[in-house]
Design a protein around this motif. Structure first.
Motif, short mmCIF file in Angstrom:
data_model
loop_
_atom_site.label_atom_id
_atom_site.label_comp_id
_atom_site.label_asym_id
_atom_site.label_seq_id
_atom_site.Cartn_x
_atom_site.Cartn_y
_atom_site.Cartn_z
N THR A 23 -66.96 -18.90 -20.81
CA THR A 23 -68.03 -18.19 -20.12
C THR A 23 -68.81 -17.32 -21.10
O THR A 23 -70.05 -17.37 -21.14
CB THR A 23 -67.43 -17.33 -18.98
N TYR A 26 -70.99 -19.58 -23.57
CA TYR A 26 -72.25 -20.11 -23.03
C TYR A 26 -73.28 -19.00 -22.81
O TYR A 26 -74.48 -19.22 -22.97
CB TYR A 26 -72.00 -20.89 -21.73
N ILE A 27 -72.81 -17.79 -22.45
CA ILE A 27 -73.74 -16.67 -22.28
C ILE A 27 -74.37 -16.29 -23.63
O ILE A 27 -75.58 -16.14 -23.75
CB ILE A 27 -73.01 -15.45 -21.64
N PHE A 32 -76.79 -18.60 -20.89
CA PHE A 32 -76.52 -19.01 -19.50
C PHE A 32 -76.40 -17.76 -18.63
O PHE A 32 -75.99 -16.70 -19.11
CB PHE A 32 -75.20 -19.79 -19.44
N ASP A 36 -73.70 -19.69 -13.99
CA ASP A 36 -73.84 -20.98 -14.69
C ASP A 36 -72.77 -21.13 -15.77
O ASP A 36 -72.20 -22.21 -15.95
CB ASP A 36 -75.23 -21.12 -15.32
N ALA A 37 -72.50 -20.04 -16.50
CA ALA A 37 -71.52 -20.09 -17.59
C ALA A 37 -70.11 -20.35 -17.05
O ALA A 37 -69.35 -21.13 -17.63
CB ALA A 37 -71.57 -18.79 -18.39
N GLN A 40 -70.20 -24.06 -15.87
CA GLN A 40 -70.23 -24.99 -17.00
C GLN A 40 -68.86 -25.05 -17.69
O GLN A 40 -68.36 -26.12 -18.02
CB GLN A 40 -71.31 -24.58 -18.01
N THR A 41 -68.23 -23.88 -17.88
CA THR A 41 -66.90 -23.84 -18.49
C THR A 41 -65.89 -24.57 -17.61
O THR A 41 -65.11 -25.40 -18.10
CB THR A 41 -66.44 -22.38 -18.70
#
Ligand SMILES: [K+]
Ligand SMILES: [K+]
Lengths: 98, 98, 98, 98
Positions: A23, A26-27, A32, A36-37, A40-41
């Motif tokens: 998380t 991606y941030i 993200f 979303d993070a 996605q993770t």
């Protein structure tokens, strides 16, 4: 039942750490949103792989591969422990009978 | 052969319960059609992950992550039981020979 | 090495049968081309799940879920056999030493 | 701890070889960029399967199926070894007690 769940503490903690790590990754790498993070993770390290929720950069894609490998390692470890826990009971009873 | 299949009753029932739970979840949270909800659940908890068949809301995405984790647990459990069933025969014959 | 590979004959034959069955299914249910049907089956029952290569009907989606479950069963079976083959050597040497 | 990691050398080397093989394959068959080829291989043989990063030809799709099967074999092998390593300690201590 509590003592039977004890061996799963390590894979559970590792799973939470990977989810956290992914998380944050991606941030920071691809900006993200938090939601979303997390998503996605979650769909990546579990190999569900719906796709890229938001665009992922080359750097983010290398990060993604790392995340997948880490997830695989933890998953294999968890399966190994589960097989071990099931086997333990079996072995104990078999050896006692013999 | 029936008694050898008996240990798989628990993972089979759990799989059906997850499929039911997921289907109801997608219908109530994101108003999926019955067919779409069955399909989305099936491709999600098995980690096939073709993608989102119809739009999934943030709430639905959290539900999706829960579904994946539940599916993983049941799958690991089923593999563990299978390994155990195969091992049981092996162990019995080895211990008798020795 | 040939006799060590023998236990994998069953999962190998099952995998080929599933690939054949899936290919025929997509051709008859959703009129896929041979190449598309082979590819769709391959990415589905292995849970890679890139997505639907060509449009899949509700009937085809139920068929897809069946394919995934069959693939899971064969994969678990193959892992179980592999673990068994590795264990066999280990058990034999341990029991001889003791 | 080093000697416990030793059995994982073979699956690790095999994983790197598959990643290399897949990357070269996508570059030569479908003229992927290096980065795309690495990413496509990584998400394919791990069964994450986000999708086709760039268009894949029929020849490339057959190559993809081969890659998936090779990845499955290596993954099953790694899980088998892990289960074996965990079991080894268990078996040794159980047999000593009895
Ligand atoms: K996918
Ligand atoms: K997938």
């Amino acid at each position: 039942i509590w003592s039977e769940l004890k061996p799963f503490r390590a894979p559970l903690i590792l799973t939470i750490l990977i989810e956290l790590f992914g998380t944050l990754g991606y941030i920071f790498i691809d900006h993200f949103s938090l939601m979303d993070a997390i998503y996605q993770t979650g769909i990546t390290f579990t190999t569900v792989g719906f796709g890229e929720i938001a665009p992922i950069s080359p750097m983010g894609r290398l990060f993604t591969i790392f995340l997948i490998v880490a997830g695989f390692a933890v998953f294999s470890y968890a399966v190994g422990i589960l097989v071990d826990v099931i086997n333990k009971g079996r072995l104990l009873s078999l050896l006692k009978e013999n």
